[in-house]
Design a protein around this motif. Structure first.
Motif, short mmCIF file in Angstrom:
data_model
loop_
_atom_site.label_atom_id
_atom_site.label_comp_id
_atom_site.label_asym_id
_atom_site.label_seq_id
_atom_site.Cartn_x
_atom_site.Cartn_y
_atom_site.Cartn_z
N LEU A 97 -9.35 -4.85 0.57
CA LEU A 97 -8.35 -4.33 -0.36
C LEU A 97 -8.55 -4.88 -1.77
O LEU A 97 -8.44 -4.15 -2.76
N LEU A 146 -2.99 5.53 -0.10
CA LEU A 146 -3.71 5.73 1.15
C LEU A 146 -3.23 7.05 1.74
O LEU A 146 -2.04 7.20 2.07
N GLU A 205 -7.36 5.88 -5.46
CA GLU A 205 -7.27 4.55 -6.05
C GLU A 205 -5.85 3.99 -5.94
O GLU A 205 -5.66 2.78 -5.93
N LYS A 233 -12.36 -3.48 -2.99
CA LYS A 233 -12.61 -2.05 -3.02
C LYS A 233 -11.39 -1.21 -3.39
O LYS A 233 -11.53 -0.06 -3.77
N ARG A 234 -10.21 -1.78 -3.25
CA ARG A 234 -8.99 -0.98 -3.48
C ARG A 234 -7.97 -1.75 -4.27
O ARG A 234 -6.77 -1.73 -3.97
N VAL A 253 0.85 -1.20 0.00
CA VAL A 253 0.00 0.00 0.00
C VAL A 253 0.89 1.24 0.00
O VAL A 253 1.61 1.50 0.96
N PHE A 311 -13.80 1.50 2.82
CA PHE A 311 -13.43 2.43 1.76
C PHE A 311 -14.44 3.55 1.63
O PHE A 311 -15.65 3.33 1.63
N TYR A 332 -4.39 -0.50 -5.52
CA TYR A 332 -3.09 -0.58 -4.84
C TYR A 332 -2.17 -1.61 -5.49
O TYR A 332 -0.96 -1.42 -5.55
N ASP A 378 -15.50 6.35 -0.94
CA ASP A 378 -15.30 6.77 -2.32
C ASP A 378 -15.68 8.22 -2.55
O ASP A 378 -15.84 8.66 -3.69
#
Length: 683
Positions: free
Chosen positions: A319, A181, A178, A322-323, A54, A206, A326, A208
């Motif tokens: 992660l 962090l 996106e 939703k992310r 991250v 998360f 990374y 958005d």
């Protein structure tokens, strides 16, 4: 309207040596409410799981201090935070993160590439000393100042508690959520002065809504070195990132039961964390099976070292689902292999001095080691260069301090070159502005007692405005002296020192008689242009209670003989005068013809000699009779108390008739408790 879900609603006092975290976990929309979501977490084999890296960017929202001072924490402190995060999330053996839990296979890096594909340290600094948020409440216009109360977790306004964190984030902006962090480091939360109460907060899961997401933490709970609270182990930010990765407190939303009938929908919705109420110590408060070593409880930092398998699966699912940006982010990959440069440059001394320190932070933005940089500073008139014997590894920084002189306002330029041939040179240069202002330098020196975290001070102007402030020193700093210098520009002030325990600088007063029985040579000293105007040092003075005040005025007058404009007559003025000896006054850009005879001669030089070593002296031009000194001559008509006349050897001056012969003397007067020491010429 954003929906806020408060995971904790009360503020609990925090012991300096316990470092219990009080946080607020915020939920932003019903669709993200964990009660309304079906569990989609899949079992993860952590032996073979891919490491998720991250990229972090730290936004330091400071109060205008120099880097490394107060709320403007150093690069090194932030780097220690990243190290500690990796120890916790990766369960590194032999560290404070080596506990009963699992290796989450989640790790962190300071961003080395910005969203614009430029080299970066991953640290962004914003001076928020003038950040103000205004709103109308009950028909009244309310103003929230960051400098007074920091930020508030609230987005609705019922009681003023600081600038809303959402407003702060919108003002300064964040990096692409996106790919990075964003972590926000602030001076205080809900007006807690960086002390007890809420230490940090984050949305759960998360967010958005662009910059609104991202953990917010106090500056003094970040990292394991630097301006941190006593005993801080960085567990607050580990806890808040846990929230950000969709973990609830182990005691869940209610925190009031030791029994769960459905572990997937009750408590923290993680089945391998036992049901528990809130815990504050390293032993269970109410539930015998409570996991007090879990990062997501409120226990002391010394006993927290665990993320469970279930918590890890929940974070990794967050992660991946939703992310997942990374996993493809270039944020941790340097732009080029060989690249060094300047990440920060600042002037650290007051701007009423013509000689000052410049701090320059050198950074390795690339992969390869860099060695032996040459740093050059110039203002177009003066230039200095230094070869610095130094090795910088990838991601490392080094701050170098250079003394520099400029007789007038100027742009100071910096350039650095390393022994290695670099691939990117745009960040090898930097500049900063030196703006000279004619003023007097106030130095504040405080050597605190054992309980140094209890002390705060502020300098208040004539209209009640706060001109300068300091304090909240690390506890057990009794062997340290903290020094602050700044410029004053002709006004009157009140210096205030607060002590939250009500015993001033006294370490121990065993019989409570106001006389310190144990002290460590503590003192408070104020100096104006290197002349002491206030000092508290005697044992019977140290216990000043909760508040100590001292009033004084800073009066600026032109100094006859001050040719270089530094409000002081010294060596440089003497040398300047010698360079003009024998010249006609009409040809001189400076006023050197003090007696007005048209030529700079020995009589003019005697003025320099008479005033040598003084700041803005009074010049008496007639024979003075003691003790009936004319107050108007010495102090512009103001009421003063005469302390005495002395010769240059420090002996009391005057003969039996009280007459001073011609010569140079030191006169000491007192005005409103302020001791004024001046050198005068009697002709």
């Amino acid at each position: 309207m954003k929906k806020l879900l408060w995971a904790f609603l009360m503020v609990w006092p925090i012991l300096a040596n316990a470092q219990v975290d009080i946080c607020k976990a915020l939920e932003i929309r019903e669709s993200r409410n964990p009660f309304l979501r079906q569990r989609v977490v899949q079992n993860v084999d952590l032996d073979t799981a891919e490491i998720i890296v991250v990229p972090l960017v730290f936004h330091i929202i400071h109060l205008g201090e120099q880097i490394g001072e107060g709320t403007n924490i150093s690069d090194e402190q932030i780097q220690s935070c990243v190290v500690a995060l990796n120890e916790d999330f990766r369960k590194i053996e032999g560290t404070n993160g080596d506990g009963l839990g699992v290796d989450t296979k989640i790790e962190f890096c300071l961003a080395s590439r910005s969203p614009d594909n430029l080299p970066t340290t991953g640290i962004v600094r914003h001076d928020a000393s003038d950040l103000i948020f205004s709103f109308t409440f009950s028909g009244q216009q309310i103003y929230e100042e960051y400098a007074l109360d920091g930020v508030s977790p609230n987005s609705t306004f019922g009681s003023p508690q600081g600038v809303p964190h959402t407003y702060m984030k919108d003002v300064y902006g964040c990096w692409d959520i996106e790919d990075y962090l964003n972590i926000w480091v602030v001076s205080e939360i809900d007006g807690n002065n960086g002390e007890s109460g809420i230490q940090g907060f984050s949305y759960v899961g998360f967010n958005d809504l662009q910059c609104d997401g991202g953990p917010v933490v106090l500056y003094n709970v970040v990292g394991t070195t630097g301006n941190i609270k006593f005993g801080n182990l960085n567990k607050t930010i580990t806890h808040e990132i846990g929230h950000n990765f969709n973990l609830l407190h182990t005691f869940g939303l209610g925190g009031s039961t030791c029994v769960e009938t459905n572990c997937e929908t009750q408590g923290d919705q993680v089945c391998d964390t036992p049901p528990t109420t809130t815990n504050y110590g390293c032993t269970p408060s109410n539930c015998a099976d409570a996991q007090v070593n879990n990062y997501m409880d409120y226990t002391s930092q010394t006993c927290r070292n665990t993320f469970t398998q279930g918590q890890t699966e929940r974070m990794r699912e967050e992660l991946w689902s939703k992310r997942n940006g990374y996993t493809s982010s270039l944020g941790c990959i340097p732009v080029v292999d060989i690249d060094g440069g300047i990440s920060n440059m600042a002037i650290t001394n007051p701007n009423c001095q013509t000689t000052f320190d410049i701090t320059t932070t050198l950074a390795n933005f690339g992969f390869a080691e860099l060695t032996n940089p040459t740093l050059t500073l110039s203002n177009g008139v003066n230039q200095t260069s230094a070869l610095i014997p130094l090795s910088l590894q990838a991601g490392e920084t080094y701050t170098h301090t250079t003394q520099f002189s400029s007789l007038a306002s100027a742009t100071i330029y910096a350039n650095v070159s390393f022994q290695q041939t670099e691939s990117f040179l745009a960040n090898n240069v930097a500049e900063t502005q030196f703006v000279y202002a004619d003023g007097n330098i106030l130095k504040v020196e405080i050597s605190p007692d054992v309980w140094s975290n209890e002390i705060d001070w502020e300098l208040e102007g004539e209209n009640g405005q706060i001109v300068a402030f300091g304090g909240d020193y690390p506890v057990f700093s009794q062997d340290s002296t903290f020094v602050d210098e700044f410029c004053l520009f002709g006004s009157c002030y009140t210096f205030k020192v607060y002590d939250t325990a009500g015993d001033g600088l006294c370490s121990f007063d065993f019989d409570d008689d106001g006389f310190c029985d144990a002290n460590y040579n503590q003192f408070i000293r104020l100096s104006l242009n290197n002349q002491v105007i206030f000092e508290l040092i005697e044992p019977d003075e140290l216990d000043y209670g909760s508040l100590l005040t001292f009033d004084f005025c800073d009066e600026i007058s032109e100094c006859e003989g001050d040719l270089d404009g530094d409000s002081h007559v010294g060596v440089s003025d003497f040398l300047i005068m010698l360079s003009y000896m024998g010249s006609l006054s009409e040809n001189n850009p400076l006023v050197t013809d003090f007696d007005g005879n048209g030529t700079t001669d020995f009589n003019d030089l005697s003025v320099i000699l008479a005033n040598y070593g003084t700041s803005c002296p009074a010049i008496v031009t007639f024979e003075t009779i003691l003790p009936n000194v004319d107050a108007e001559v010495l102090n512009g008509g103001k009421e003063i108390d005469m302390v005495g006349f002395y010769d240059l050897m420090g002996r009391i001056a005057g003969n039996d008739r009280g007459v001073l012969p011609k010569g140079i003397y030191i006169v000491v007067t007192s005005e409103n408790g302020k001791m004024i020491r001046q050198k005068i010429l009697i002709q």
